[in-house]
Enzyme design. Structure first.
Site, mmCIF file in Angstrom:
data_model
loop_
_atom_site.group_PDB
_atom_site.id
_atom_site.type_symbol
_atom_site.label_atom_id
_atom_site.label_comp_id
_atom_site.label_asym_id
_atom_site.label_seq_id
_atom_site.Cartn_x
_atom_site.Cartn_y
_atom_site.Cartn_z
ATOM 1 N N HIS A 1 -1.209 0.105 -9.947
ATOM 2 C CA HIS A 1 -1.866 -0.748 -8.950
ATOM 3 C C HIS A 1 -2.372 -2.144 -9.786
ATOM 4 C CE1 HIS A 1 -4.093 -1.126 -5.058
ATOM 5 N NE2 HIS A 1 -3.916 -2.351 -5.395
ATOM 6 N N ARG B 1 0.695 -1.363 0.014
ATOM 7 C CA ARG B 1 0.098 -0.055 0.060
ATOM 8 C C ARG B 1 0.946 1.066 -0.015
ATOM 9 N NH1 ARG B 1 -3.191 -2.584 -1.696
ATOM 10 N NH2 ARG B 1 -5.268 -3.153 -1.086
ATOM 11 N N GLU C 1 -4.632 7.267 -5.112
ATOM 12 C CA GLU C 1 -4.952 6.665 -6.262
ATOM 13 C C GLU C 1 -6.198 7.037 -6.878
ATOM 14 O OE1 GLU C 1 -4.550 2.405 -5.590
ATOM 15 O OE2 GLU C 1 -2.577 2.645 -4.813
HETATM 16 N N1 LIG Z 1 -0.643 -4.433 -5.294
HETATM 17 C C1 LIG Z 1 -1.858 -5.269 -5.297
HETATM 18 O O1 LIG Z 1 -2.483 -5.306 -6.272
HETATM 19 C C2 LIG Z 1 -1.757 -6.045 -4.272
HETATM 20 C C3 LIG Z 1 -1.440 -5.691 -2.860
HETATM 21 N N2 LIG Z 1 -1.688 -6.615 -1.911
HETATM 22 C C4 LIG Z 1 -1.266 -6.139 -0.327
HETATM 23 O O2 LIG Z 1 -0.330 -6.685 -0.040
HETATM 24 C C5 LIG Z 1 -0.546 -6.822 1.409
HETATM 25 C C6 LIG Z 1 -0.139 -8.002 1.945
HETATM 26 O O3 LIG Z 1 -1.042 -8.936 1.547
HETATM 27 P P1 LIG Z 1 -1.132 -10.554 2.000
HETATM 28 O O4 LIG Z 1 0.286 -11.041 2.159
HETATM 29 O O5 LIG Z 1 -2.197 -11.221 1.197
HETATM 30 O O6 LIG Z 1 -1.529 -10.100 3.515
HETATM 31 P P2 LIG Z 1 -1.282 -11.164 4.795
HETATM 32 O O7 LIG Z 1 -2.203 -10.612 5.883
HETATM 33 O O8 LIG Z 1 -1.064 -12.463 4.439
HETATM 34 O O9 LIG Z 1 0.370 -10.735 5.206
HETATM 35 C C7 LIG Z 1 0.428 -9.339 5.763
HETATM 36 C C8 LIG Z 1 1.678 -9.736 6.747
HETATM 37 O O10 LIG Z 1 2.246 -8.462 7.219
HETATM 38 C C9 LIG Z 1 2.505 -8.522 8.528
HETATM 39 N N3 LIG Z 1 2.547 -7.241 9.118
HETATM 40 C C10 LIG Z 1 1.569 -6.612 9.857
HETATM 41 N N4 LIG Z 1 2.238 -5.514 10.320
HETATM 42 C C11 LIG Z 1 3.573 -5.484 10.327
HETATM 43 C C12 LIG Z 1 4.599 -4.517 10.765
HETATM 44 N N5 LIG Z 1 4.441 -3.443 11.248
HETATM 45 N N6 LIG Z 1 5.791 -4.879 10.164
HETATM 46 C C13 LIG Z 1 5.961 -6.088 9.399
HETATM 47 N N7 LIG Z 1 4.946 -7.060 9.119
HETATM 48 C C14 LIG Z 1 3.854 -6.596 9.431
HETATM 49 C C15 LIG Z 1 1.421 -9.495 9.137
HETATM 50 O O11 LIG Z 1 1.738 -10.327 10.257
HETATM 51 C C16 LIG Z 1 1.375 -10.636 8.052
HETATM 52 O O12 LIG Z 1 2.122 -11.520 8.058
HETATM 53 C C17 LIG Z 1 -1.495 -6.032 1.687
HETATM 54 O O13 LIG Z 1 -1.375 -4.683 1.956
HETATM 55 C C18 LIG Z 1 -2.349 -6.082 0.489
HETATM 56 O O14 LIG Z 1 -3.429 -5.222 0.539
HETATM 57 C C19 LIG Z 1 -2.325 -7.745 -1.905
HETATM 58 C C20 LIG Z 1 -2.670 -8.311 -3.147
HETATM 59 C C21 LIG Z 1 -2.593 -7.410 -4.695
HETATM 60 O O1 LIG Z 2 -6.062 -7.288 -3.160
HETATM 61 C C1 LIG Z 2 -5.388 -6.266 -2.732
HETATM 62 O O2 LIG Z 2 -4.993 -5.737 -1.473
HETATM 63 C C2 LIG Z 2 -5.052 -5.302 -3.850
HETATM 64 O O3 LIG Z 2 -4.516 -4.451 -3.712
HETATM 65 C C3 LIG Z 2 -5.634 -5.690 -5.155
HETATM 66 O O4 LIG Z 2 -6.324 -4.390 -5.484
HETATM 67 P P1 LIG Z 2 -7.499 -4.583 -6.644
HETATM 68 O O5 LIG Z 2 -8.313 -5.452 -6.441
HETATM 69 O O6 LIG Z 2 -6.751 -4.888 -7.975
HETATM 70 O O7 LIG Z 2 -8.032 -3.114 -6.851
#
Ligand SMILES: NC(=O)C1=CN([C@@H]2O[C@H](COP(=O)(O)OP(=O)(O)OC[C@H]3O[C@@H](n4cnc5c(N)ncnc54)[C@H](O)[C@@H]3O)[C@@H](O)[C@H]2O)C=CC1
Ligand SMILES: O=C(O)C(=O)COP(=O)(O)O
Length: 616
Positions: free
Chosen positions: A352, A304, A333
């Site tokens: 994104h 993010r 965004e």
């Molecule tokens: N760019 C995109 O399109 C996408 C972005 N994301 C983003 O990626 C991120 C991670 O997603 P997931 O791995 O599925 O989530 P997840 O919940 O599986 O992993 C997040 C991890 O961050 C850790 N965490 C929380 N606070 C922390 C801190 N202060 N320092 C270090 N680690 C910390 C948690 O313990 C957890 O293990 C989310 O912000 C999600 O929104 C996910 C999918 C697509």
């Molecule tokens: O799953 C997430 O956290 C994402 O950031 C993906 O975002 P989107 O569904 O592609 O707008």
């Protein structure tokens, strides 16, 4: 013996019939145990919805009515951002689906009171205003992806709206995008591409750096972070990770060392961000953090934008502290046209796109459609973000106890004398199960629902129960009593105590002076088994009349005759007494609600000292 004149007739504040005409929700009292899981009791959903009348000719009137009737029974789901077809097909099989993309905030607010569910991705802000504009109809927000930072969870909870997400289907896509950004940043792919398209051939300008042997710090070792780590190891990188909540054995299994925040950022040649945006991670990467990194570090962010102080990053890029950045996500965004970060020559950007693969979008669409449909059916979703996640098998085992818990709360509160105000509630569970083996959050929520709903206009469900209790200053404590007689069932009994209150039915007070009711599940049916210190046994179906009388022959017949004369059917009757010919409590379950005259006649039976009618 108390005189007839001293006896008062107590009716609940609003009868069940009155309440159901006031409320848009179904009450659990009308939900049978066997159909509980398919009923909407947990979320208090009402699925009969208004429908716009389409134009039909007279000849098709019958068909129109049939279509209308079928459509009116279907919920409406607003899909506010592009969703994969497979998910839309699933939704259409169950609901009326309105796909309206790119709505302005006012347009979303205008539509939302006609919708039972809303599905969004990261591009729609689901603010407090949206929940307020929904006027209680919106029951579930589905986030077709992981990050729920665009949904005001507090407002959702306050409005009793469940939020579900699709946490797994885009993990690999996000991880692959992270790796794509890592590699293209290291080799200046985007810059070289733009340069060639501008007619240049700049081989010396775009000399890159190698990945093999470099240290990558994965910040946030969750689903995406660990997939990135796995792939980076395949590229020959040395991977370390920082995540205060990640289990060390999961990191070890992938061959990654978990280190402190400072160790990670000071050792890394590349830092890849994978934590959620929360109040504690907002602007975690700021001037102070950049002062501690290895000079010339490269940063990738597919998590993010808000995790980075973007102004600080621009400064760090300008002074060479950070050599390059590759960013998929931004604080605002779409990004402003004049964003220094986006235009920076050392920065590679994508709009994104982390989750944007064909495969991930199909997967996410199915995952969220299933979650939303389940929630609309009243099932507790496994991916609930603001409510307890209770696995289906646990839920089915607890189902009759869920009804029992609500009914005990409903009974207890109706026994309170007006004006004494309920503040302290104690729920005592007698069980042979280990505390770890019995999740009581749902039971606590249902006791809360039972206590609050009869005395207020607030509709309580599993989502907002704890919040509503807190708002009303209700202190709910729980106690577990180990009881090893019945290990095969989750609970032997549930007892609800209301402390420091007066009762309009004095016999409901325990020796300690608390209103006390206890129940058990027998053959799948909730039963009331204790009132105050009197043992009774009456199934909690229909309504209940509790009488305290002098124990003497003929009482059951006397009361039964009065009810029978008024065509009120008795479904259950039980007498509990202190000692023969002393005091007894008669608990009478009745299908219909007796009118006031009938209740008055019962009250006038000389041996009856006090009595109360309770709607369940
Ligand atoms: N760019 C995109 O399109 C996408 C972005 N994301 C983003 O990626 C991120 C991670 O997603 P997931 O791995 O599925 O989530 P997840 O919940 O599986 O992993 C997040 C991890 O961050 C850790 N965490 C929380 N606070 C922390 C801190 N202060 N320092 C270090 N680690 C910390 C948690 O313990 C957890 O293990 C989310 O912000 C999600 O929104 C996910 C999918 C697509
Ligand atoms: O799953 C997430 O956290 C994402 O950031 C993906 O975002 P989107 O569904 O592609 O707008």
């Amino acid at each position: 013996m108390a005189s007839v004149a001293a006896k008062s007739l107590h009716l609940p504040a609003a009868t069940a019939a009155e309440r159901s005409s006031l409320t848009p929700y179904s009450t659990a009292a009308s939900v049978s145990f066997s159909s509980l899981r398919s009923q909407s009791s947990f979320l208090g959903l009402r699925l009969a919805l208004p429908l716009k009348t389409p134009c039909f000719s007279k000849r098709t009137e019958g068909r129109r009515l049939r279509i209308e009737a079928a459509a009116a029974a279907r919920p409406t789901v607003l899909v506010a951002e592009k969703l994969g077809d497979a998910g839309l097909d699933l939704l259409r099989g169950f609901a009326n689906v309105d796909c309206s993309y790119n709505l302005a905030p006012e347009e979303l607010c205008a539509k939302i009171s006609l919708c039972d569910a809303l599905i969004v991705r990261s591009g729609t802000k689901v603010t407090r205003e949206v929940f307020e504009a929904a006027k209680g109809r919106l029951k579930v927000v589905g986030r077709a992806g992981v990050g729920i930072d665009n949904v005001d969870l507090q407002a959702a909870t306050e409005h009793g709206c469940l939020v579900v997400n699709a946490p797994t289907a885009n993990t690999v896509a996000a991880a692959e995008h992270g790796i794509a950004l890592l590699a293209s940043m290291a080799r200046n792919v985007a810059q070289a591409d733009a340069s060639m398209k501008a007619g240049k051939w700049q081989r010396n300008k775009y000399v890159g750096v190698s990945l093999v042997g470099k240290t990558l710090a994965v910040m946030g070792f969750g689903k995406v972070g660990s997939e990135v780590a796995r792939r980076a190891k395949g590229l020959g990188m040395h991977v370390i990770a920082h995540d205060p909540y990640a289990p060390a054995d999961r990191a070890r299994a992938i061959g990654v060392e978990l280190v402190s925040f400072d160790e990670a950022i000071s050792a890394a040649d590349f830092i890849s961000l994978h934590m959620p945006l929360t109040p504690s991670t907002a602007k975690l990467f700021n001037d102070e953090t950049f002062a501690k990194v290895k000079k010339g570090v490269r940063i990738i962010n597919v998590a993010r934008g808000g995790v980075i102080d973007e102004d600080a990053l621009v400064r760090a890029l300008d002074d060479g502290t950070v050599a390059q950045a590759a960013l998929d996500v931004f604080t605002v965004e779409p990004t402003p046209k004049d964003s220094k970060l986006v235009m920076h020559e050392k920065v590679t950007v994508t709009p994104h796109l982390g989750a944007s693969t064909v495969e991930a979008q199909e997967g996410v669409a199915i995952e969220i459609a299933e979650a939303v449909i389940g929630a609309l059916k009243g099932e507790l979703a496994a991916t609930a973000v603001n409510a307890p996640m209770v696995p289906a098998e646990v839920l089915s085992e607890l189902a009759p106890y869920v009804i029992l818990a609500e009914k005990l709360g409903r009974l207890a509160v109706q026994l309170v004398a007006g004006g004494s105000g309920v503040k302290g509630v104690k729920v005592v569970y007698k069980s042979a199960r280990d505390p770890d083996d019995l999740d009581t959050r749902i039971l606590r929520a249902m006791v809360t629902k039972g206590i609050i709903e009869p005395i207020s206009s607030v509709f309580v469900n599993i989502v907002n129960a704890d919040y509503t209790a807190k708002q009303r200053g209700l202190r709910i404590s729980e106690e577990r009593i180990f009881h090893d007689d019945t290990p095969e069932i989750p609970l032997d009994s549930i007892q609800v105590q209301l402390t420091n209150v007066e009762s309009k039915f004095a016999s409901a007070l325990s020796d300690a002076g608390d209103i006390r009711v206890e129940g058990r599940v027998k053959d799948g049916i909730p039963h009331l088994t204790l009132v105050g210190s009197f043992s009774v046994d009456v199934s909690l179906e229909g309504n209940l009349i509790l009488c305290r009388q002098v124990d003497q022959p003929g009482m059951i017949g006397h009361v039964g005759r009065i009810l029978g004369n008024q065509n009120v059917n008795i479904n259950f009757m039980s007498v509990g007494r202190t000692a023969p010919r002393k005091h007894a409590i008669m608990a009478i379950g009745v299908d219909e609600e007796p009118d006031k005259e009938t209740l008055k006649q019962i009250g006038e039976i000389p041996a009856i000292e006090e009595f109360v009618f309770l709607g369940l």
